[in-house]
Design an enzyme around this catalytic site. Structure first.
Site, PDB file in Angstrom:
ATOM      1  N   CYS A 134      13.587 -21.313 -25.826  1.00 52.60           N
ATOM      2  CA  CYS A 134      14.772 -21.527 -26.484  1.00 52.60           C
ATOM      3  C   CYS A 134      15.755 -22.482 -25.797  1.00 52.60           C
ATOM      4  O   CYS A 134      16.308 -23.539 -26.096  1.00 52.60           O
ATOM      5  CB  CYS A 134      15.457 -20.567 -26.804  1.00 52.60           C
TER       6      CYS A 134
ATOM      7  N   ARG B   8       6.635 -20.380 -20.776  1.00 49.61           N
ATOM      8  CA  ARG B   8       7.175 -21.562 -21.267  1.00 49.61           C
ATOM      9  C   ARG B   8       8.491 -22.151 -20.223  1.00 49.61           C
ATOM     10  O   ARG B   8       9.417 -21.098 -20.487  1.00 49.61           O
ATOM     11  CB  ARG B   8       7.511 -21.828 -22.630  1.00 49.61           C
TER      12      ARG B   8
END
Length: 452
Positions: free
Chosen positions: A266, A343
């Site tokens: 995010c 990630r």
């Protein structure tokens, strides 16, 4: 209510499972046949506390189903959620191809009124684009079915997503349609019992609110890392600074921990995406660009501390083979605790820098071992160990990248019996500097005196 969720990734699966858990009739659809087959058999593609139980319970009860049939999902639902990925494009902007593809599919298959909900994190103006693509698909079919596109951003923290969905701080709904608002209120009524949590606004404000929230949190992190770098140079302790400013209620203690940078799915992409949106509208987002730059630099911090300790002058000699023969134990691979998500994880930056310098890595993470194996495959430069203690065997130093609870105690005797020397580089400031010194540990952390 009959609901369909397009996408069974992090947001889609949590959304579908939690909506089913309060009694809605939910179908989750995905084009990945193997993922759907696995979900039908009880497999959960991500680690998220509490999610497996919610999914299995509602599949058993018949509230939650999985399919690859878009037609089945569209015909089933009164409300269709789009929860597919929006990965960063080459310029950092959000790639909307998957969102638009779902919108087109809905337009090709719908026969009656639908509320189409953008649940994915999407740039301002996306609802208008989804509306246009659905309208075009309907026009090509000569179909007069009506619909509304609503913005309903998710505010879920990885590692606490189920709890966040079940007990939300706020439920943002972006729409100008009273009818669609009424339907969305019905969808979320079970989560809105104790007090009013629904905030209704125009679509574009709703779309921007998600980016603004994530960018504010990322800004706080980068600000504290900037302060940590200043603290090192002026002889201050960033942990004392954190306590000093966090006691101010206007600032608070949340997201003001210095460390080795933020990662995940995010913050990095949302900061980039909002910055690109601003530039497309002719505005230079100086703060957002700085937030990203500080974070990119902070991910180099642990390697810089390692090079400083070993006397490696990266400016003059470079790093190739400068740490050849060294073995580093790495605790923590996920970008944060309670997830297996790697990630943009700081650990990946560090590990790859160590490899480039000729070192090898022995790593442990409570949940991200399979994901690490998937990313890096088999290599003699990386050993994945079964316990945090076994990662220490024969290591020259320990590096901590993730603040898992199980890492928050450090036994000096175990360090001494397993490592070549008691040398620790702590990217999350888990331990007291003086206590480490008193136990004979050479201890480096972020924004605090080394006291080795």
């Amino acid at each position: 209510m009959k609901l369909s969720i397009f996408g069974t990734g992090y947001v889609g699966l949590v959304t579908g499972a939690c909506l089913a858990d309060v009694g809605h009739d939910v179908i989750c659809v995905d084009i990945n046949q193997s993922k759907i087959d696995s979900l039908k058999q009880g497999g959960i593609p991500i680690y998220e506390p509490g999610l497996e139980n919610v999914v299995k319970t509602n599949v058993t009860q018949g509230n939650l189903r999985f399919t690859t049939s878009a037609e089945e999902a569209v015909q089933h639902a009164e409300v269709i959620f789009i929860a597919v990925g929006t990965p960063p494009d080459e310029d950092g902007s959000a790639d909307l191809q998957y969102v638009m593809a779902v919108g087109k599919t809905i337009g090709q298959l719908m026969t009656n009124y639908k509320v189409v909900v953008n649940k994915s994190t999407v740039p301002v103006g996306t609802a208008d684009k989804v509306t246009a693509v659905i309208q075009q698909a309907l026009l090509e079919r000569d179909c007069a079915a009506e619909f509304d596109v609503v913005s309903n951003p998710e505010f879920l923290k990885e590692g606490a997503a189920v709890a966040d969905f079940m007990r939300p701080d706020r439920i943002v709904i972006g729409t100008s349609s009273d009818f669609a608002e009424g339907i969305m209120r019905e969808v979320y009524a079970p989560f809105n019992r104790n007090h009013e949590k629904i905030i209704v606004m125009d679509v574009r404000s709703s779309e921007l609110s998600k980016y603004a929230a994530n960018c504010m949190l990322a800004t706080k992190i980068s600000f504290m890392n900037e302060m940590a770098n200043i603290a090192e140079r002026v002889g201050a302790d960033i942990e004392n600074v954190r306590k000093g400013i966090g006691s101010d209620p206007r600032i608070g203690y949340h997201f003001i921990y210095a460390g080795c940078g933020y990662g995940g799915s995010c913050f990095p992409k949302d900061v980039q995406a909002l910055a690109q949106t601003a530039k497309q509208y002719g505005y230079e987002p100086g703060i957002l660009d700085a937030v990203e730059a500080v974070n990119d630099r902070q991910k180099q911090k642990l390697f810089e501390l390692i090079c400083t300790h070993y006397g490696v002058d990266t400016a003059k000699a470079g790093v190739k083979d400068s740490l050849k023969g060294k073995v580093f134990a790495v605790w923590g691979l996920a970008f944060k605790p309670n997830t297996d998500d790697m990630r943009e994880a700081p650990s990946r930056v560090l590990i790859e820098q160590l490899w480039a310098a000729g070192a090898t890595v022995q790593a442990y993470d409570p949940e991200a071992m399979e994901e690490t194996q998937r990313i890096y495959g088999s290599t003699d430069k990386l050993a994945l160990t079964g316990t945090k203690e076994s990662a220490l065997k024969g290591a020259d130093a320990l590096v901590i990248c993730t603040e898992w609870k199980s890492f928050k105690t450090l036994n000096a005797d175990i360090l001494a019996s397993n490592m070549k020397e008691m040398l620790v580089f702590d990217g999350r400031n888990l331990f007291d500097v003086a206590r480490m010194r008193d136990q004979g540990v050479k201890y480096y952390s972020i924004g605090r005196p080394a006291l080795c």
